[in-house]
Scaffold this active site. Structure first.
Site, PDB file in Angstrom:
ATOM      1  N   CYS A 248       4.896   2.265   1.920  1.00 30.53           N
ATOM      2  CA  CYS A 248       4.042   0.983   2.012  1.00 30.53           C
ATOM      3  C   CYS A 248       3.631   0.555   3.021  1.00 30.53           C
ATOM      4  O   CYS A 248       4.274   0.496   4.054  1.00 30.53           O
ATOM      5  CB  CYS A 248       5.202  -0.269   0.968  1.00 30.53           C
TER       6      CYS A 248
ATOM      7  N   CYS B 115      -2.382  -4.262   3.373  1.00 34.93           N
ATOM      8  CA  CYS B 115      -3.294  -4.493   2.303  1.00 34.93           C
ATOM      9  C   CYS B 115      -2.948  -5.989   1.531  1.00 34.93           C
ATOM     10  O   CYS B 115      -4.055  -7.141   1.796  1.00 34.93           O
ATOM     11  CB  CYS B 115      -3.052  -4.132   1.988  1.00 34.93           C
TER      12      CYS B 115
ATOM     13  N   THR C  57       6.756  -8.424   1.118  1.00 46.94           N
ATOM     14  CA  THR C  57       5.951  -7.641   1.782  1.00 46.94           C
ATOM     15  C   THR C  57       5.443  -7.371   3.267  1.00 46.94           C
ATOM     16  O   THR C  57       4.323  -7.647   3.572  1.00 46.94           O
ATOM     17  CB  THR C  57       4.623  -6.872   1.076  1.00 46.94           C
TER      18      THR C  57
ATOM     19  N   GLU D  74      10.610  -5.431   2.850  1.00 45.48           N
ATOM     20  CA  GLU D  74      10.315  -6.387   1.880  1.00 45.48           C
ATOM     21  C   GLU D  74      11.639  -7.710   2.067  1.00 45.48           C
ATOM     22  O   GLU D  74      12.617  -7.211   2.570  1.00 45.48           O
ATOM     23  CB  GLU D  74      10.888  -6.124  -0.161  1.00 45.48           C
TER      24      GLU D  74
ATOM     25  N   HIS E  77      -5.215  -7.174  -5.715  1.00 47.24           N
ATOM     26  CA  HIS E  77      -4.084  -6.032  -4.728  1.00 47.24           C
ATOM     27  C   HIS E  77      -4.089  -5.241  -5.760  1.00 47.24           C
ATOM     28  O   HIS E  77      -3.226  -4.002  -5.908  1.00 47.24           O
ATOM     29  CB  HIS E  77      -2.786  -6.799  -4.829  1.00 47.24           C
TER      30      HIS E  77
ATOM     31  N   TYR F 192      -3.278  -0.840  -5.546  1.00 47.05           N
ATOM     32  CA  TYR F 192      -2.475   0.120  -5.790  1.00 47.05           C
ATOM     33  C   TYR F 192      -3.061   1.242  -6.296  1.00 47.05           C
ATOM     34  O   TYR F 192      -2.461   2.818  -6.379  1.00 47.05           O
ATOM     35  CB  TYR F 192      -1.798   0.047  -6.984  1.00 47.05           C
TER      36      TYR F 192
ATOM     37  N   CYS G 219      -2.911   3.044  -2.418  1.00 48.37           N
ATOM     38  CA  CYS G 219      -1.836   3.534  -2.316  1.00 48.37           C
ATOM     39  C   CYS G 219      -1.094   4.010  -2.562  1.00 48.37           C
ATOM     40  O   CYS G 219      -0.496   5.343  -2.013  1.00 48.37           O
ATOM     41  CB  CYS G 219      -1.110   1.648  -0.900  1.00 48.37           C
TER      42      CYS G 219
ATOM     43  N   GLU H 211       7.793  -0.458  -7.449  1.00 48.36           N
ATOM     44  CA  GLU H 211       7.121  -1.495  -7.197  1.00 48.36           C
ATOM     45  C   GLU H 211       5.764  -1.277  -7.645  1.00 48.36           C
ATOM     46  O   GLU H 211       4.481  -1.971  -7.862  1.00 48.36           O
ATOM     47  CB  GLU H 211       6.393  -1.129  -5.862  1.00 48.36           C
TER      48      GLU H 211
END
Ligand code: SF4
Ligand code: FE
Length: 483
Positions: A100, A104, A191, A257, A292, A296, A299, A447
């Protein structure tokens, strides 16, 4: 300065005044700490790639505010093409970091706050949008990393914010004066906050009138007085303290995180973008979550590419690559991964312009994208583990490989095909382990389930956007039912 270099970014984070606790201790050097450093490298990559001519089209954009070239992570999407480039950029970064890369959340936050504050001002006569644009111009000019902070800790999930036994379960206003507001509460699993310059806080759920103190959006420096962080553990994280490069699986890159605590933090009015306008909390949450969920589709696909590659190499290295079931498993993994990418592209291509001019994804398709993400990476992991074999969880340590006596034994007995060293075999096993069970599993596997909202959150949105009445009407028309 429009585009920071990776080095300038690193230096800017070094100069922050963060207050961070990690494993019970206060950390003073967050840039070089072995557990944190890989996460900084991942964000740094978003700066480095922006300077490479071959990635310019994906990594940068022209600001519609200033006409300047900016990093795409600070850009407001001005077309469906921008939305698709965002997803492709995220896939690229997933491929290059296998983790990650964190930036973003800020990009998705600025895009959702932009359109929401614009529509809020139109309806209520407030002037939040202008404040937000002033903030964004600074972000673009200085090429800053913004941490979008949404998820409150929530306490008793059966109660709304104002009914919680402890009022701090949702970030809220505790004081207001002519200069600004004071806020208190905590945001969970944030994040990349410690790799960010600014925080953009947003409410976490739709709210009613009695929750007005919790309908709150603001920005503040990530190291503002009163903010502190408690660093989240990741599976196998202490392997990073061992100093090697094999056992960590991915020694250069990682995610991050943390629990972010606001302990009576003062926010001047010019940095407040929502304060009490509870009827717009839901819109902001829905749009941020939508963006978001689109993210995904980029990413996770990029990280999936690396995992598919690792599984294929594991088969090459032990001589199983030509077996038809191995080939078929790799095809299945590819099929699943590309289906996720298709969802990310589809919700972008079907996006539309909002009143502020910023483009929003198709919310139904973005939620379908994320719902698939809660499933397919698990199947991709299962197949990767199947192909890798048991060695990925029984393998001896890097120190054994480096031991002059034991190392020779491992080299002999862990040999697969002739021209591949046992150490290289071990590296691939550890990479599969890292992505499916280790530190990167936070950003890939689990995640995929909970990031950008747990599966049920998408099902609620799919129910709301699915237009069942229209489908019933179609069926009635075809069946000849009159009413
Ligand atoms: Fe970006 Fe993906 Fe990390 Fe979210 S999970 S911040 S979309 S890399
Ligand atoms: Fe995420």
């Amino acid at each position: 300065m429009a585009l920071k270099t990776g080095e300038q970014y690193e230096e800017s984070i070094r100069n922050m005044k963060f207050k961070i606790y990690l494993m019970g201790e206060k950390i003073d050097n967050w840039v070089d700490h072995p557990i944190i450093r890989p996460s900084l490298n991942s964000v740094k990559k978003t700066y480095e790639l922006a300077h490479k001519p071959e990635y310019e089209d994906l990594m940068t954009a022209t600001s519609h505010l200033t006409g300047e070239k900016v990093n795409r992570f600070t850009h407001l999407h001005q077309s469906t093409d921008d939305l698709m480039k965002k997803v492709k950029m995220q896939r690229l970064l997933g491929q290059q970091t296998a983790s990650c890369f964190q930036r973003c959340v800020g990009m998705d936050a600025i895009n959702s706050v932009d359109s929401t504050t614009y529509e809020m001002d139109q309806k209520l006569g407030t002037n939040y949008h202008e404040r937000f644009i002033n903030f964004l111009k600074m972000v673009q000019k200085e090429d800053l990393t913004v941490d979008g902070a949404m998820t409150d800790v929530k306490g008793d999930r059966s109660l709304p914010p104002h009914k919680q036994a402890d009022p701090d379960m949702y970030v809220h206003v505790v004081e207001k004066n002519d200069k600004g507001i004071v806020v208190r509460g905590a945001k969970a699993h944030q994040t990349g906050a410690i790799n960010s310059h600014w925080i953009l806080a947003m409410p976490t759920i739709s709210m009613g009138k009695e929750d007005a103190d919790y309908a709150l959006s603001f920005v503040c420096p990530a190291d503002e007085e009163g903010i502190f962080y408690i660093y989240g553990r990741q599976s196998c994280d202490t392997r990073k303290l061992e100093g090697g490069t094999i056992d960590v699986g991915n020694y250069n890159y990682g995610g991050q995180e943390a629990l972010m605590v606001f302990d009576n933090v003062f926010i001047p009015w010019e940095n407040v973008f929502m304060c009490g306008e509870y009827e717009f909390a839901g819109m902001l949450v829905e749009r941020f979550a939508g963006y978001h969920r689109q993210s995904y589709g980029g990413c996770k696909v990029g990280v999936g590419d690396v995992l598919i590659g690792a599984a294929a190499l594991a088969a090459d290295y032990n001589g199983a690559a030509k077996a038809s079931h191995i080939k078929d498993k790799l095809i299945e993994m590819t099929h699943l991964n590309e289906t996720l990418f298709s969802c990310g592209i589809a919700c972008s291509a079907q996006g539309h312009k909002t009143a502020s001019g910023t483009y929003l994804i198709d919310l139904l398709l973005a939620n379908v994208c994320k719902q698939n993400i809660t499933r397919f990476p698990y199947e991709i992991c299962r197949l990767a583990e199947d192909i890798a074999g048991g060695m990925m969880v029984t393998l001896a340590s890097e120190k054994d490989f480096k031991n002059p006596e034991i190392g020779k034994v491992l080299e002999k007995y862990l040999k697969g095909v002739e021209n591949i060293s046992s150490e290289d075999r071990a590296r691939i096993m550890r990479l599969v382990e890292n992505l499916t069970l280790g530190t990167a599993a936070v950003g890939y596997r689990t995640e995929s389930m909970h990031g950008a909202g747990s599966p049920q959150a998408q099902r609620i949105m799919i129910a709301r956007q699915g237009n069942l009445d229209e489908k019933k009407k179609m069926a009635k028309d075809i069946a000849g039912i009159k009413k």
